[in-house]
Write an enzyme that holds these catalytic residues in place. Structure first.
Site, PDB file in Angstrom:
ATOM      1  N   GLY A  30      23.794  52.521  33.807  1.00 27.95           N
ATOM      2  CA  GLY A  30      22.802  51.440  33.837  1.00 27.95           C
ATOM      3  C   GLY A  30      23.447  50.110  34.132  1.00 27.95           C
ATOM      4  N   ALA A  31      24.389  50.101  35.079  1.00 26.85           N
ATOM      5  CA  ALA A  31      25.164  48.889  35.359  1.00 26.85           C
ATOM      6  C   ALA A  31      24.462  47.953  36.326  1.00 26.85           C
ATOM      7  CB  ALA A  31      26.543  49.265  35.912  1.00 26.85           C
ATOM      8  N   ASN A  32      23.220  48.230  36.639  1.00 25.44           N
ATOM      9  CA  ASN A  32      22.451  47.330  37.498  1.00 25.44           C
ATOM     10  C   ASN A  32      21.060  47.186  36.924  1.00 25.44           C
ATOM     11  OD1 ASN A  32      22.113  50.212  38.627  1.00 25.44           O
ATOM     12  ND2 ASN A  32      20.360  49.124  39.476  1.00 25.44           N
TER      13      ASN A  32
ATOM     14  N   THR B 256      20.600  40.175  35.804  1.00 24.11           N
ATOM     15  CA  THR B 256      21.587  41.051  35.199  1.00 24.11           C
ATOM     16  C   THR B 256      21.036  41.694  33.953  1.00 24.11           C
ATOM     17  OG1 THR B 256      23.780  41.114  34.175  1.00 24.11           O
ATOM     18  CG2 THR B 256      22.541  39.087  33.945  1.00 24.11           C
TER      19      THR B 256
ATOM     20  N   GLY C  88      24.244  46.294  30.972  1.00 26.26           N
ATOM     21  CA  GLY C  88      25.280  47.075  31.640  1.00 26.26           C
ATOM     22  C   GLY C  88      26.029  46.289  32.685  1.00 26.26           C
TER      23      GLY C  88
ATOM     24  N   SER D 189      19.611  51.347  19.296  1.00 24.81           N
ATOM     25  CA  SER D 189      18.683  50.257  18.988  1.00 24.81           C
ATOM     26  C   SER D 189      18.320  50.294  17.508  1.00 24.81           C
ATOM     27  CB  SER D 189      17.408  50.398  19.828  1.00 24.81           C
ATOM     28  OG  SER D 189      16.384  49.522  19.370  1.00 24.81           O
TER      29      SER D 189
ATOM     30  N   TYR E 101      10.655  56.240  22.450  1.00 22.50           N
ATOM     31  CA  TYR E 101      11.884  55.447  22.589  1.00 22.50           C
ATOM     32  C   TYR E 101      12.624  55.409  21.251  1.00 22.50           C
ATOM     33  CZ  TYR E 101      14.911  51.360  23.199  1.00 22.50           C
ATOM     34  OH  TYR E 101      16.003  50.506  23.230  1.00 22.50           O
TER      35      TYR E 101
END
Length: 340
Positions: free
Chosen positions: A55-57, A68, A71, A195, A221
């Site tokens: 999830g770097a984007n 941003t 990630g 979370s 979630y």
């Protein structure tokens, strides 16, 4: 004087609400300014190390959101410290954009983009096969990618609930497939981004395939993050003595695109809250603490709050029998028990 002041129109009900919101925002801002860990004072150098961040984007969205996510902010700091950073992204186009921006901000040329859909077991296997050919040793794995706002029983082509697949089953499979590379690094860390909402979930293994007990809107979630937190403790137990540590962390409430699948009233409220809650760079600090802090060498199986303090996770996440049963069920679901 006080009578005149209290009788003034400024104390009308609507004004009181606005003043209360302002004061609450001021308190939150002051609280966010206090951090128990200072990133800039951390001397950790990652030259020669390899880090993988899922999830770097930031995925596409129809609303204005930060450029941003957590990630991406984590990846940028790791790159700045000399790491070879593998950006594990679902969308290649957005991944390339993130890579270019991280490269420009960090000055690093040691970035690698990999495509992986964490809701798809076949995609994870393809990604890990490709990655291990390029990086036989991995020193840091950050399981950051997450999904929220999708109705329960929305299934993937492989028959998994898409939220549970993305938030728990995918990280489970990815971490296990990279286990050899993590152990070969001699000293490695796994950071699971969970979370505080995990405390509102419950564990039902049938949820993984879209069955199980009823789940109200968005509670899938919460339950998926509870599973990830439980997995953290069980994985830490299994990795004792290997030099690999694993911990879970709550980044807190952070203004990212996590709400993009929610109905518009929820997105509107989230946007309004963006003026007082922290942004992705500050939200990345707890994740970076677990990734970089030298005082955490050898610390494993813990749950950290958003202010970088060890807390007890929910009781269900601390039950070893439940964790082992969940582990075994997920091994069967991912066919890890059929691997050599």
């Amino acid at each position: 004087m006080w009578g005149a002041l209290l009788g003034n129109a400024v104390w009308a009900p609507g004004s009181v609400v606005l003043i209360s919101i302002f004061l609450l925002g001021l308190c939150i801002w002051a609280w966010l300014r206090f951090q128990s860990w200072d990133l800039q004072s951390c001397p950790t150098d990652l030259t020669g190390k390899t880090a993988v961040v899922t999830g770097a984007n930031s995925d596409e969205s129809t609303v204005q959101l930060p450029s941003t996510g957590i990630g991406k902010a984590v990846s940028q700091e790791l790159a700045r410290r000399g790491a070879r950073v593998v950006l594990a992204c679902r969308n290649r186009e957005r991944g390339l954009e993130a890579l270019a921006e991280i490269q420009a901000a960090s000055g690093s040329s040691r970035l690698l983009l990999g495509e992986v859909d964490l809701s798809c077991l076949a995609s994870i296997r393809s990604f890990t096969q490709w990655l291990l050919q390029k990086e036989p040793e991995i020193h840091l794995l950050v399981n950051n990618a997450a999904l929220s706002g999708i109705p329960h029983k929305t299934l993937t082509p492989e028959g998994l609930d898409v939220t549970f697949a993305t938030n728990y089953v995918g990280p489970f499979l990815l971490t296990n497939l990279l286990g050899g590379a993590l152990r070969r690094a001699a000293s490695a860390r796994v950071v699971n981004v969970t979370s505080f909402r995990h405390a509102h979930g419950y564990i039902d293994e049938a949820h993984l395939t879209g069955a199980g007990g009823p789940l109200l809107f968005a509670r899938n979630y919460d339950c998926s993050k509870l599973l990830l937190t439980s997995f953290t403790g069980e994985l830490a137990r299994r990795l004792q003595g290997t030099g690999v540590t694993v911990n879970a962390v709550d980044p807190g409430v952070v203004y990212t695109n996590i709400m993009k699948h929610y109905p518009w009233p929820y997105r509107l409220l989230f946007w309004l809250s963006s003026f007082v809650i922290k942004g992705p760079k500050r939200g990345a600090l707890p994740v970076l603490y677990l990734s970089l802090a030298q005082e955490l060498d050898g610390v494993s199986g813990k749950y950290f709050s958003s202010n970088c303090v060890i807390n007890l996770p929910a009781k269900a996440a601390r039950n070893p029998q439940v964790a082992q049963s969940l582990w075994n069920a997920t091994v069967r679901l991912t066919s890890l028990d059929k691997m050599d």
